[in-house]
Design a protein around this motif. Structure first.
Motif, PDB file in Angstrom:
ATOM      1  N   GLU A 263       0.843  -1.190   0.000  1.00 30.92           N
ATOM      2  CA  GLU A 263       0.000   0.000   0.000  1.00 30.92           C
ATOM      3  C   GLU A 263       0.879   1.241   0.000  1.00 30.92           C
ATOM      4  O   GLU A 263       2.069   1.178   0.328  1.00 30.92           O
ATOM      5  N   THR A 264       0.266   2.370  -0.350  1.00 30.11           N
ATOM      6  CA  THR A 264       0.905   3.664  -0.137  1.00 30.11           C
ATOM      7  C   THR A 264      -0.150   4.604   0.420  1.00 30.11           C
ATOM      8  O   THR A 264      -1.278   4.198   0.704  1.00 30.11           O
ATOM      9  N   TRP A 302       2.896   6.250  -8.588  1.00 26.51           N
ATOM     10  CA  TRP A 302       1.757   6.175  -9.520  1.00 26.51           C
ATOM     11  C   TRP A 302       1.996   5.088 -10.564  1.00 26.51           C
ATOM     12  O   TRP A 302       1.059   4.357 -10.932  1.00 26.51           O
ATOM     13  N   LEU A 305       1.232   1.921  -8.876  1.00 33.62           N
ATOM     14  CA  LEU A 305      -0.206   1.790  -8.641  1.00 33.62           C
ATOM     15  C   LEU A 305      -0.885   1.268  -9.906  1.00 33.62           C
ATOM     16  O   LEU A 305      -1.730   0.371  -9.856  1.00 33.62           O
ATOM     17  N   ARG A 306      -0.497   1.819 -11.050  1.00 31.60           N
ATOM     18  CA  ARG A 306      -1.071   1.357 -12.324  1.00 31.60           C
ATOM     19  C   ARG A 306      -0.663  -0.077 -12.641  1.00 31.60           C
ATOM     20  O   ARG A 306      -1.454  -0.851 -13.196  1.00 31.60           O
ATOM     21  N   ILE A 310       1.332  -1.789  -6.109  1.00 32.88           N
ATOM     22  CA  ILE A 310       0.675  -1.184  -4.955  1.00 32.88           C
ATOM     23  C   ILE A 310      -0.823  -1.333  -5.159  1.00 32.88           C
ATOM     24  O   ILE A 310      -1.374  -0.846  -6.147  1.00 32.88           O
ATOM     25  N   ASN A 312      -3.356  -0.774  -2.562  1.00 33.86           N
ATOM     26  CA  ASN A 312      -4.229   0.001  -1.684  1.00 33.86           C
ATOM     27  C   ASN A 312      -3.643   1.381  -1.426  1.00 33.86           C
ATOM     28  O   ASN A 312      -2.413   1.540  -1.363  1.00 33.86           O
ATOM     29  N   VAL A 313      -4.535   2.347  -1.241  1.00 37.47           N
ATOM     30  CA  VAL A 313      -4.142   3.664  -0.748  1.00 37.47           C
ATOM     31  C   VAL A 313      -4.845   3.871   0.588  1.00 37.47           C
ATOM     32  O   VAL A 313      -6.076   3.892   0.647  1.00 37.47           O
ATOM     33  N   THR A 354      -6.540  11.336  -3.339  1.00 35.71           N
ATOM     34  CA  THR A 354      -6.280  10.258  -4.297  1.00 35.71           C
ATOM     35  C   THR A 354      -7.072  10.467  -5.583  1.00 35.71           C
ATOM     36  O   THR A 354      -6.545  10.256  -6.691  1.00 35.71           O
ATOM     37  N   THR A 368      -9.912   2.031 -11.179  1.00 35.12           N
ATOM     38  CA  THR A 368      -8.713   1.871 -10.357  1.00 35.12           C
ATOM     39  C   THR A 368      -8.855   2.645  -9.052  1.00 35.12           C
ATOM     40  O   THR A 368      -8.437   2.173  -7.985  1.00 35.12           O
ATOM     41  N   VAL A 372      -8.383   0.857  -5.410  1.00 32.31           N
ATOM     42  CA  VAL A 372      -7.326   1.147  -4.441  1.00 32.31           C
ATOM     43  C   VAL A 372      -7.845   1.831  -3.178  1.00 32.31           C
ATOM     44  O   VAL A 372      -7.141   1.860  -2.160  1.00 32.31           O
TER      45      VAL A 372
END
Length: 487
Positions: A263-264, A302, A305-306, A310, A312-313, A354, A368, A372
């Motif tokens: 996560e971030t 990022w 994330l894509r 990662i 989860n936020v 986010t 997305t 997340v």
């Protein structure tokens, strides 16, 4: 009698796997219908021009928790869950935190008592700082069976840190009882060495917080915890990945097929190490761990994330007041960076930041964003499909989102009990208009109608998403004491 307690009309329903323009019917706290046109709602909300999202799930937040770095947490369950609901979040997973020398079970019982004031649903990660025989062999197995199916360990902080041998004990019981292990990954000894040397050199202002824990201390700890988890075949979640180096370690593990999740947090999207380079009182507002990084690290996050590295936020909401004796400056107004409480508030701003930095700026799509901020956490922590999806049978945890609303984040518009926000003056596009918790409207166009005690504890049973792979580096399984080969 009305067919539904609540009907949400005319919005674009967004799930992690697609979108549909339809009405949502709610009865008895659950979603009971999705259709082009529903009638018979006891209450109706017009969502035309807005997005209808699964309520947010913040799976990493500290509420009413004793600090491991000094100071007193600023948030109660009443205030924390109120601010979460105002930010579109309908479920939180926070922490029952054991310290060294304590039994775990009484700590968990105490957090259940505190959480009775929650206005949204909640669950706990169990922080294990002292994995004694009684804790590991008696308390943890029973607590997991009672629905506390995730364990948290720290690789740094003197009052919480566990060494590698202790980590293996925690991983062992997690595998036996099928629990997910979540990790704060930073190299403790390197941080302590750098801190001592910086202070010896007279470098004690907040800017040096980033110098004492550069990205490589996070990278090394990620590599080490991944190795230990691979040795036992235990799925893990790496918390608050802040930099490219740590994300790359996670990515390499995932490419090898390991069950490593990460996560971030929004602070790593919009804050940098330059925010720490202020006078001590202002710089303290940005002291968190891992420390804010660089713009290059932001863009790398990022990218990951894509890619799905990662998943989860979370907010890592860790609130300490500036103007309180037991807050950020618990050690005195002139305290060095090493004695300023670590953490920033962010429950209410997690989803808006986010969305604004991600969707509004074209970095991620709507699906997305939902994944997340809600769906992936529901899957990872055993709450899906009760949570994290707009679907018939799911809990009616819903956020109606205004994607075009422009807001300047300031302390005076937020609903937490912390006396500042690190995002003061940040302009965002996209804001929650309505939040619904199990069919109850708790936030509506600026009006708060939360109800302390409404939230329920979410016990989590075994689930396949975190099942070990069944792949070990040797023929011997050290947890079951069995071998795949004849002795």
């Amino acid at each position: 009698m009305d067919d539904f307690d609540l009907v949400i009309r005319g919005g674009l329903v967004v799930n992690a796997n697609g979108t549909a323009r339809c009405d949502v019917g709610v009865r008895g706290g659950r979603i009971t219908a999705l259709a082009e046109q529903l009638t018979g709602g006891g209450r109706e909300i017009d969502a035309t021009g807005r997005l209808v999202l699964p309520g947010g799930i913040d799976s990493h937040c500290h509420i009413d928790q004793r600090s491991s770095t000094g100071g007193r947490n600023a948030e109660s369950f009443e205030s924390g869950t109120r601010s979460a609901a105002c930010g579109g979040t309908t479920t939180i997973i926070c922490f029952a935190a054991q310290e060294k020398g304590e039994r775990l079970a009484p700590v968990v019982e105490d957090y259940h008592r505190r959480a009775r004031q929650s206005s949204i649903d909640y669950s706990f990660h169990l922080i294990i700082s002292d994995p004694s025989d009684v804790v590991i062999n008696e308390e943890v197995p029973r607590l997991i069976d009672e629905g506390h199916r995730s364990l948290k360990l720290f690789m740094t902080y003197p009052r919480n840190r566990v060494n590698d041998a202790e980590i293996l004990r925690i991983l062992d019981v997690a595998k036996r009882k099928q629990a997910l292990v979540c990790v704060h990954a930073e190299n403790h000894d390197a941080i302590m060495y750098m801190t001592a040397k910086l202070l010896e050199a007279g470098r004690d202002s907040t800017r040096y917080h980033a110098w004492c824990k550069p990205p490589l201390v996070e990278r090394e700890a990620c590599h080490r915890i991944i190795m230990l988890a691979e040795l036992l075949d235990v799925p893990i979640q790496v918390f608050h990945v802040s930099c490219e180096q740590a994300a790359e370690e996670v990515r390499r593990a995932q490419r090898r097929g390991l069950r490593v999740f990460s996560e971030t947090c929004p602070q790593y999207f919009v804050l940098t190490e330059r925010d720490l380079d202020r006078d001590q009182r202002e710089g303290a507002k940005f002291v968190c761990s891992p420390a804010p990084r660089t713009e290059g690290d932001q863009e790398a996050l990022w990218d990951h994330l894509r890619l799905g590295t990662i998943g989860n936020v979370t907010s890592d909401h860790a609130p300490y007041n500036i103007d309180e004796l037991e807050g950020k400056f618990w050690a005195g107004d002139n305290a060095p960076f090493s004695q300023i409480a670590n953490g920033v508030p962010g429950l209410e701003t997690r989803m808006p930041i986010t969305f604004s930095e991600g969707v509004a700026k074209g970095r991620i799509d709507l699906e997305t964003f939902v994944a997340v901020t809600s769906t992936n956490a529901a899957r990872l922590f055993g709450l899906y499909p009760r949570k994290g999806v707009i679907a018939v049978g799911a809990d009616a945890d819903i956020c109606i989102w205004d994607p075009d609303r422009q807001v300047t984040i300031t302390q005076d518009i937020l609903h937490h009990d912390t006396d500042y926000t690190p995002y003061e003056g940040l302009e965002v596009t996209g804001w929650p208009a309505v939040t619904v918790s199990r069919g109850k409207v708790v936030w509506n166009e600026g009006d708060v109608s939360d109800e302390p005690g409404w939230g329920r504890f979410l016990a989590r049973g075994p689930y396949d998403y975190i099942r070990p792979r069944g792949v070990l580096p040797t023929p011997f399984d050290p947890v079951t004491l069995t071998s795949r080969e004849r002795e």
